[in-house]
Design a protein around this motif. Sequence first.
Motif, mmCIF file in Angstrom:
data_model
loop_
_atom_site.group_PDB
_atom_site.id
_atom_site.type_symbol
_atom_site.label_atom_id
_atom_site.label_comp_id
_atom_site.label_asym_id
_atom_site.label_seq_id
_atom_site.Cartn_x
_atom_site.Cartn_y
_atom_site.Cartn_z
ATOM 1 N N GLU A 274 0.828 -1.221 0.000
ATOM 2 C CA GLU A 274 0.000 0.000 0.000
ATOM 3 C C GLU A 274 0.855 1.261 0.000
ATOM 4 O O GLU A 274 0.356 2.363 -0.206
ATOM 5 N N PRO A 277 1.282 3.043 -3.899
ATOM 6 C CA PRO A 277 0.124 3.834 -4.367
ATOM 7 C C PRO A 277 -0.117 5.076 -3.503
ATOM 8 O O PRO A 277 -0.497 6.135 -4.011
ATOM 9 N N SER A 278 0.142 4.970 -2.186
ATOM 10 C CA SER A 278 -0.075 6.136 -1.302
ATOM 11 C C SER A 278 0.943 7.234 -1.594
ATOM 12 O O SER A 278 0.621 8.430 -1.559
ATOM 13 N N ASP A 280 2.347 7.694 -4.532
ATOM 14 C CA ASP A 280 1.943 8.265 -5.828
ATOM 15 C C ASP A 280 0.808 9.282 -5.666
ATOM 16 O O ASP A 280 0.821 10.342 -6.284
ATOM 17 N N GLU A 281 -0.184 8.932 -4.837
ATOM 18 C CA GLU A 281 -1.317 9.853 -4.639
ATOM 19 C C GLU A 281 -0.857 11.155 -4.004
ATOM 20 O O GLU A 281 -1.291 12.241 -4.387
ATOM 21 N N LEU A 282 0.036 11.040 -3.029
ATOM 22 C CA LEU A 282 0.548 12.261 -2.384
ATOM 23 C C LEU A 282 1.319 13.089 -3.408
ATOM 24 O O LEU A 282 1.118 14.304 -3.520
ATOM 25 N N LEU A 284 1.035 13.223 -6.644
ATOM 26 C CA LEU A 284 0.136 13.868 -7.618
ATOM 27 C C LEU A 284 -0.518 15.110 -7.038
ATOM 28 O O LEU A 284 -0.673 16.120 -7.712
ATOM 29 N N SER A 285 -0.872 15.031 -5.753
ATOM 30 C CA SER A 285 -1.554 16.185 -5.146
ATOM 31 C C SER A 285 -0.582 17.330 -4.860
ATOM 32 O O SER A 285 -0.993 18.448 -4.548
ATOM 33 N N ALA A 294 -6.190 18.678 0.205
ATOM 34 C CA ALA A 294 -5.987 17.400 -0.499
ATOM 35 C C ALA A 294 -4.608 16.846 -0.147
ATOM 36 O O ALA A 294 -4.437 15.643 0.073
ATOM 37 N N ASN A 298 -3.867 13.229 1.736
ATOM 38 C CA ASN A 298 -2.988 12.194 1.174
ATOM 39 C C ASN A 298 -1.776 11.935 2.061
ATOM 40 O O ASN A 298 -1.308 10.803 2.171
ATOM 41 N N LYS A 301 -2.902 9.782 4.914
ATOM 42 C CA LYS A 301 -3.102 8.393 4.493
ATOM 43 C C LYS A 301 -1.753 7.661 4.427
ATOM 44 O O LYS A 301 -1.608 6.537 4.912
#
Length: 349
Positions: A274, A277-278, A280-282, A284-285, A294, A298, A301
């Motif tokens: 996990e 992906p976490s 990557d999300e951070l 991107l934001s 946002a 992230n 998370k």
Amino acid sequence: VAPGLPRGHPTAMEAREPLRDVRGALRAVLARLREGEPGEGREPFELPRFWDALGQTFQVTSQEATKLSLAFSKPPLPSAEHCRKLGEDVQNAILAVATVYYWLPKGQGTTLRKMVRDATTEVVEGMIQLTDTILNAPVESLSQEQLISTGSVWEACEQVSNLPRGEYNQAAVVSALAACLGVVKDAVEEMEHALVEGQDPYGDIMEDEELGFRGNRDTYWSEADRQLLSSCMGLMKASKACLKKVLAAVKAHGKADSPEQIAQLDDLADIASEISPSVDELALSMYPPVNPLAVRLNAAKLASVLKKVLEIAKTSHVCPPSEEGWVQFLTGAVDHNMNKVKNFTQGQL
């Protein structure tokens, strides 16, 4: 008989007809593989015997793919009878691959099982693709698609030699963690590169006629953005360090002698998967225009995933007292950076 063909010579449709049934049978095997669980096996399970059998079935499948492809590579076409025989051999090869996968008991570890299942599924998918291509291709010549499909089956069959075969599940978990670490390293480097002082984060995107010049504030970071992002970078670097340390601990201390140890390794691999992906999300934001809430969401998370990884590592057999120092240090680093993110975004709430 089709005009121009000697009596007894199959039409293109007839010659290929038996392949439709084969394709249907392979699809059924694939569906079962995707949802099914391997059995517990009635006889004592021996890992070396399993690897030998798996390697052999993959090799036979590769050979059957070659035979099938060659039979339909140039005229004259095989007879319907010959085609039926070819199809049967393909089907038997794929059933043998699936059967050997089903030998692998759950007790050997879910990480190992998932890797073997992925490799097996890829072989079956490749063979379905090859039969599809032959069924849809003009028969006069060997099509480019047929060559590519045959190559894909060979490649999928060769994957078996790359599967981790060390101490049961331990080698599989090492391999899974190393893959996660590679992805996170790339993400950290990319973000560091983008954050270089004064650099335009969208510098690698060419000017767009329609959008006009990008003198727009939305494509740049403000000073406040940069402060917030440096704490996010701290979290991303902690992710990299965390995976590095857990990987080293599993290599040094990981064992798969008991069901409990195997389960602990699986838990580590599951939660560690996990992280990327976490991250990557951070990441991107973090690109402008920055929405601080946002980013905070992230970051929180990712922090919670990292805390969980550290917690699971700490209570498992891969962390003897000699490893406790870095667990404590990284837990502190995650908290420190997350608190800074909270402070920077407090005004937004």
